[in-house]
Write a protein that holds these residues in place. Sequence first.
Motif, PDB file in Angstrom:
ATOM      1  N   ILE A 627       3.958  37.885  39.856  1.00  0.00           N
ATOM      2  CA  ILE A 627       4.737  37.731  38.468  1.00  0.00           C
ATOM      3  C   ILE A 627       5.592  36.566  38.634  1.00  0.00           C
ATOM      4  O   ILE A 627       5.713  35.994  37.671  1.00  0.00           O
ATOM      5  N   THR A 628       6.027  36.323  39.708  1.00  0.00           N
ATOM      6  CA  THR A 628       7.131  35.016  39.649  1.00  0.00           C
ATOM      7  C   THR A 628       6.182  33.866  39.608  1.00  0.00           C
ATOM      8  O   THR A 628       6.468  32.956  38.721  1.00  0.00           O
ATOM      9  N   ALA A 629       5.084  33.708  40.104  1.00  0.00           N
ATOM     10  CA  ALA A 629       4.181  32.494  39.924  1.00  0.00           C
ATOM     11  C   ALA A 629       3.416  32.569  38.666  1.00  0.00           C
ATOM     12  O   ALA A 629       3.256  31.209  38.125  1.00  0.00           O
ATOM     13  N   ALA A 630       3.442  33.573  38.013  1.00  0.00           N
ATOM     14  CA  ALA A 630       2.566  33.566  36.724  1.00  0.00           C
ATOM     15  C   ALA A 630       3.614  32.882  35.574  1.00  0.00           C
ATOM     16  O   ALA A 630       3.366  33.108  34.314  1.00  0.00           O
ATOM     17  N   GLY A 631       4.915  32.937  35.586  1.00  0.00           N
ATOM     18  CA  GLY A 631       5.845  32.366  34.934  1.00  0.00           C
ATOM     19  C   GLY A 631       6.443  33.470  33.868  1.00  0.00           C
ATOM     20  O   GLY A 631       6.764  33.123  32.735  1.00  0.00           O
ATOM     21  N   ILE A 632       6.914  34.408  34.694  1.00  0.00           N
ATOM     22  CA  ILE A 632       7.775  35.304  34.120  1.00  0.00           C
ATOM     23  C   ILE A 632       8.912  34.905  33.490  1.00  0.00           C
ATOM     24  O   ILE A 632       9.963  35.438  32.609  1.00  0.00           O
ATOM     25  N   ASN A 633       9.630  33.730  34.127  1.00  0.00           N
ATOM     26  CA  ASN A 633      10.979  33.258  33.605  1.00  0.00           C
ATOM     27  C   ASN A 633      10.727  32.878  32.038  1.00  0.00           C
ATOM     28  O   ASN A 633      11.773  33.106  31.213  1.00  0.00           O
ATOM     29  N   PHE A 686      12.036  36.204  43.862  1.00  0.00           N
ATOM     30  CA  PHE A 686      12.149  35.967  42.472  1.00  0.00           C
ATOM     31  C   PHE A 686      13.792  35.224  42.161  1.00  0.00           C
ATOM     32  O   PHE A 686      13.715  34.301  41.489  1.00  0.00           O
ATOM     33  N   CYS A 687      14.820  35.473  42.970  1.00  0.00           N
ATOM     34  CA  CYS A 687      16.173  35.315  42.989  1.00  0.00           C
ATOM     35  C   CYS A 687      16.182  33.607  43.176  1.00  0.00           C
ATOM     36  O   CYS A 687      17.070  32.920  42.571  1.00  0.00           O
ATOM     37  N   GLN A 688      15.267  33.479  44.106  1.00  0.00           N
ATOM     38  CA  GLN A 688      15.149  31.858  44.421  1.00  0.00           C
ATOM     39  C   GLN A 688      14.570  31.048  43.291  1.00  0.00           C
ATOM     40  O   GLN A 688      15.117  29.872  43.413  1.00  0.00           O
ATOM     41  N   SER A 689      13.865  31.575  42.287  1.00  0.00           N
ATOM     42  CA  SER A 689      13.271  30.891  41.149  1.00  0.00           C
ATOM     43  C   SER A 689      14.010  30.929  39.891  1.00  0.00           C
ATOM     44  O   SER A 689      13.654  30.054  39.025  1.00  0.00           O
ATOM     45  N   VAL A 690      14.875  31.677  39.742  1.00  0.00           N
ATOM     46  CA  VAL A 690      15.525  32.119  38.454  1.00  0.00           C
ATOM     47  C   VAL A 690      16.829  31.081  38.354  1.00  0.00           C
ATOM     48  O   VAL A 690      17.532  30.942  39.050  1.00  0.00           O
ATOM     49  N   ASP A 691      16.923  30.736  37.036  1.00  0.00           N
ATOM     50  CA  ASP A 691      18.216  30.102  36.414  1.00  0.00           C
ATOM     51  C   ASP A 691      19.138  31.083  35.860  1.00  0.00           C
ATOM     52  O   ASP A 691      19.161  31.413  34.950  1.00  0.00           O
TER      53      ASP A 691
END
Length: 857
Positions: A627-633, A686-691
């Motif tokens: 989910i993180t790699a697919a661009g959920i942000n 996920f926390c490492q990739s979220v703004d």
Amino acid sequence: MSSFQSSPVARSPLRPSPIHSMASTAAPSPKLFHRQRRKEMARRRNAPAWNCPALLLLRYGHPPTPRLLVRASGDGGAAEANPRDSALPPDIEMFNRSASASDGFVGLFVRMLGLDNDPLDREQAVITLWKYSQGGQNCIERIMEFPGCINLVVSLLKSGSCSTCEAAAGLLRTVSSINSYRDVVAESGAIEEIFRLLCQSFLTPEVKEQSLCTLWNLSIDEKLRVRIANNDFLPMLVKFLDDEEIKVKEAAGGILANLVLSPCNHSIMVEAGVIPKLADLLKCNNEGYKIIRKEAKTTLLELSKDEYYRILVIEEGLIRVPVIGAAAYKSFRPQTYSWPSLPDGIEIQRNSRPSRYGASELLLGLNIREKNFDLEELKVNALVGRSQQQFLARIGAIETEDGRNSQSESSLNQQYTLLAWIDGVARLVLILGLEDVCAITRAAYSIADASVSERMRLLFKEAGAVRHLVKMLCHNNEATREAAAYALDRLSVSHVVCQTIEAEGGSDLLINILKDSKTTNSLLETTVNILCRIFDPLDDVKTKFQDKFVDESEEVLIGTSSSQDFGGLSISKTSSVSEGTTRERIIDSDVILCLIDILRTSSPSLQIKVASILEFAAAFEPHVATITAAGINSALDAVFQKGSLDGMDGDDDYTLELNAIEAEEIGLATAAASRLLAKLLNFEQFCQSVDAMHFVNLLRKILKSTIPLHTKDWVAACLIKLESKFGLATNLGHSIEMEVTLYETIPRLVEQMRTSFADESREAAVVELNKIISRGVMECTRAVAAAGGIFPLVELIKDGSGDALEASLAILHNLSMDSENHAAIIAAGAVPILKRIVLSEGPQWNRALHLLRTLPT
């Protein structure tokens, strides 16, 4: 049904044609006629023989025995008599000798209808004209040659004599059977006068029948239906459906069948209670009710075209079933000598040899209710309905009672019938197993329309509809796939049906539809709806509550001792639903990519479902990386951007209503995305990739926006989790918790005080609100006033006691510190209530006195 010829007639039309061909003789003078008539009336009982030809016509209304009348021959007068009678009676001979042309007699009887004539004369005249009008259209046309005749007939409806009213209504009935004369009858005030007449309590069944049949004929005209379907007459018309006389029932049903053809009459007919009455008549199997059942079916089918009225029809125990023609059932191939079984896998074995035509199943279905058989009602209904419908299909007797099998295919595509629950559910499931693409598509849509309650959804599940619909998901016809998905969408509202769809392998097929790039938008949305219910994150909680649906008798049947024997029947659980793949393994990277793309670009209504499915997937750590790699942000950002708007502009009421609906959907989508974000925050990858700062700013805007209050709870929870997870309070310079309090907690508590019906709930809200206000933050007081909390606080002061009263007075005292709130406190009626508290010298009188001194009173 709507024509006069098809409506029931009390008497067979007699055509007094010999009158028109009699030799022309001088008619008696009116003076002599009345003198002789009074003389004859005085001795009617003692002198049965009548000598005056006019009185003879008054007595019989037509030649009493047409075979005795002399017929004029073509040679100028050669008479013929019935060979069985050597001589004619004296009164008939005199009638033949003195009878004039029919026009003269018609004119005489029309003049006798005059208001200045004796009531008895008028009665005899209208009876004679009524009988004469039954001779056909030519007779009616001769009556209508006299202007004002219909007005005189209508005036006789006010008579106190039932025979006069019956004859007058009967004459209006025959005249109104001619298309060109309906307007004349209506313009004479016949409709209103018949309304008045039917309100009388002394009416005989014959008067009711003739009056209602007149309205039946008039209701053929579309412009007259509105006058007939008024609010005062319809309830009375519904009462006539309960009349003891079948002819009265049929006439009332015929009027309703015509009125329903005008859509403008539907609402007032439903409000008058037409649907329950007609449903009872349709389900009644009394002998002689064939006509009224047909009328009831016509009316209910027309009403069921509206989806809201269709629900009312279904609630009365009827289901709309498509008529597909008997030829379509030829593809039905039941297993020869098959053992009876239930749709859920329980097999019923018989000791004797079963019938190849399914008679063994039919007899079992008919007798199973009489057995002391420990089986739940839904399974019994499924067995009874299936055995009856399959037996009809096997012997070729299905859909042949009305000759529908001979109709064209184009007409069948538009036809429906109404069946009782048991037969209707079984018929629809039977159609699903046929080969006709159009038939199974229509049946799927009918199942969707009928799935309006939990009971109906479980009935279809027990009847085996889910298995057929799941197979239809891989049909090569696109319309059929959409129909099956739509039906499963309506059925999947039930958690029990959801489990059955998953057990039948429906999840795999739905996922394949989701992956297919050629899937239409409508099918895609329906598929996401079903998957959302299957992959519901609250599934475990629902399962605990839905376990109560499991019947104890079934637990006995499928336990360690998995067979029973009763009356020669052996019942055992022989098949179980295959487990298939688990939910976690069904969702792969391709599915996640597809769902995130839908979340990023779809409408708010679809975003709600997609976010729920992704929330289910986020419960498993392997899926979180995908989910993180697919661009959920970016997908979450797209959802939050819509909800961060302050509001939408609109001037007119229609635009404001549309904006309210859109704001509701956006708020729900935002709440669903907030739940998903909160769950993803549990994983470090996920926390490492979220703004985090970006999402905090977006959620703060959403919290202050105009989306509905009940959708802000998850936004507030997600904000607090972001603050605690990343320690953003120092960076922001203030606590996010305070913003949550101002924009979510305080408005929610005020709304709870305003709308809650329970006193305990209102008192708990005001006590919690007082704890917030007591912190001394001025913004909290302003938030209470801005949320409209003054009026509910005054109501609590009026009705509350104890801690609730103390808390309400404390909050109002803090509000009174701002002079801008004084007007609102006084307008809410606080002053008289505060004075009463002070005078009572109760525990809170001192605080109430301080508040009074603060207010400008």
